[in-house]
Design a protein around this motif. Structure first.
Motif, short mmCIF file in Angstrom:
data_model
loop_
_atom_site.label_atom_id
_atom_site.label_comp_id
_atom_site.label_asym_id
_atom_site.label_seq_id
_atom_site.Cartn_x
_atom_site.Cartn_y
_atom_site.Cartn_z
N ASN A 172 0.84 -1.20 0.00
CA ASN A 172 0.00 0.00 0.00
C ASN A 172 0.88 1.25 0.00
N ALA A 173 1.45 1.55 -1.16
CA ALA A 173 2.41 2.64 -1.28
C ALA A 173 1.74 4.00 -1.47
N GLU A 174 0.56 4.03 -2.06
CA GLU A 174 -0.11 5.29 -2.34
C GLU A 174 -1.04 5.74 -1.22
N LYS A 175 -1.68 4.77 -0.58
CA LYS A 175 -2.58 5.08 0.53
C LYS A 175 -2.64 3.85 1.43
N LEU A 176 -3.12 4.04 2.65
CA LEU A 176 -3.25 2.92 3.58
C LEU A 176 -4.25 1.92 3.06
N SER A 177 -4.08 0.67 3.47
CA SER A 177 -5.06 -0.35 3.12
C SER A 177 -6.40 0.00 3.76
N ASN A 178 -7.47 -0.57 3.25
CA ASN A 178 -8.78 -0.33 3.83
C ASN A 178 -8.81 -0.74 5.30
N SER A 179 -8.28 -1.94 5.60
CA SER A 179 -8.25 -2.40 6.99
C SER A 179 -7.34 -1.52 7.82
N GLY A 180 -6.18 -1.16 7.27
CA GLY A 180 -5.24 -0.31 7.99
C GLY A 180 -5.81 1.05 8.32
N ALA A 181 -6.52 1.64 7.39
CA ALA A 181 -7.12 2.95 7.63
C ALA A 181 -8.20 2.87 8.71
N ASN A 182 -8.91 1.74 8.78
CA ASN A 182 -9.99 1.60 9.75
C ASN A 182 -9.53 1.14 11.13
N ILE A 183 -8.36 0.52 11.22
CA ILE A 183 -7.91 -0.03 12.50
C ILE A 183 -7.12 0.99 13.32
N GLY A 184 -6.60 2.01 12.68
CA GLY A 184 -5.68 2.93 13.32
C GLY A 184 -6.05 3.40 14.71
N ARG A 185 -7.24 3.89 14.89
CA ARG A 185 -7.62 4.43 16.20
C ARG A 185 -7.80 3.34 17.25
N HIS A 186 -7.80 2.08 16.82
CA HIS A 186 -7.99 0.97 17.75
C HIS A 186 -6.68 0.27 18.12
N ALA A 187 -5.63 0.49 17.35
CA ALA A 187 -4.35 -0.20 17.59
C ALA A 187 -3.53 0.54 18.63
N SER A 188 -2.84 -0.22 19.48
CA SER A 188 -1.92 0.40 20.44
C SER A 188 -0.74 1.03 19.70
N LEU A 189 -0.30 0.37 18.63
CA LEU A 189 0.78 0.88 17.78
C LEU A 189 0.35 0.67 16.34
N TRP A 190 0.32 1.75 15.58
CA TRP A 190 -0.16 1.74 14.20
C TRP A 190 0.99 2.19 13.31
N LEU A 191 1.44 1.30 12.44
CA LEU A 191 2.63 1.57 11.63
C LEU A 191 2.34 1.47 10.14
N THR A 192 3.03 2.31 9.38
CA THR A 192 3.05 2.23 7.92
C THR A 192 4.49 1.95 7.51
#
Length: 175
Positions: free
Chosen positions: A137-157
């Motif tokens: 996902n070089a251009e934008k976050l994955s669908n799951s990644g974009a939706n999980i961010g606020r729920h993850a203790s650590l959110w990385l790209t």
């Protein structure tokens, strides 16, 4: 002897040695490392050295992934996608049972539906959660990644230009 410590405390510290010491047991964590088969799985495997001192259980959507886990335990979970709602519900139920049974302290995923479900469910059990968005996902976050961010203790790209003040963070690439 260190100032401020009594002799019995030093004796206890001196007795903490070896890989299976009490100190190491205290630092060991129950880790669930979960990802869909394919590219997500390959990226998760690149993180294996980080799990070396922990009790890790790997989980993925294809039974052939078990061969990649060495001596670590492997659990098969159903594959699913947002395009098949029935399979999505079945996958959610199976992953819920897995998380409830394992009670991991940390859940790490590189993505897709199984990782998304595991992280959300892990929160309910008090697990720390780590989402590493796929390098694909070089251009934008994955669908799951974009939706999980606020729920993850650590959110990385894995792409510096996708990092932001509100997340995700960029700490490097696994591939």
């Amino acid at each position: 002897m260190a100032k401020g410590r009594d002799h019995s405390e030093m004796d206890r510290l001196d007795n903490v040695q070896g890989p299976e010491s009490q100190l190491d047991q205290w630092q060991r964590r129950r880790v669930l490392a979960i990802a869909s088969a394919g590219g997500h799985w390959v990226q998760l495997l690149r993180l294996m050295p980080a799990f070396a001192r922990h009790d890790v259980v790997f989980a993925s959507t294809r039974d052939w992934c078990a061969a990649d886990c060495g001596n670590a335990r492997f659990e098969l979970v159903p594959d699913s996608s947002r395009w098949n709602k029935l399979k999505l519900v079945w996958s959610l139920a199976c992953i819920a049972m897995l998380v409830a049974r394992l009670r991991p302290e940390v859940i790490v995923t590189t993505g897709a539906a199984p990782g998304f479900f595991a992280l959300r469910l892990g929160q309910l059990f008090g697990a720390r959660t780590i989402w590493v968005d796929s390098i694909a996902n070089a251009e934008k976050l994955s669908n799951s990644g974009a939706n999980i961010g606020r729920h993850a203790s650590l959110w990385l790209t894995q792409w510096p230009h996708l990092a932001g003040a509100d997340g995700p963070s960029f700490e490097g690439r696994v591939i």
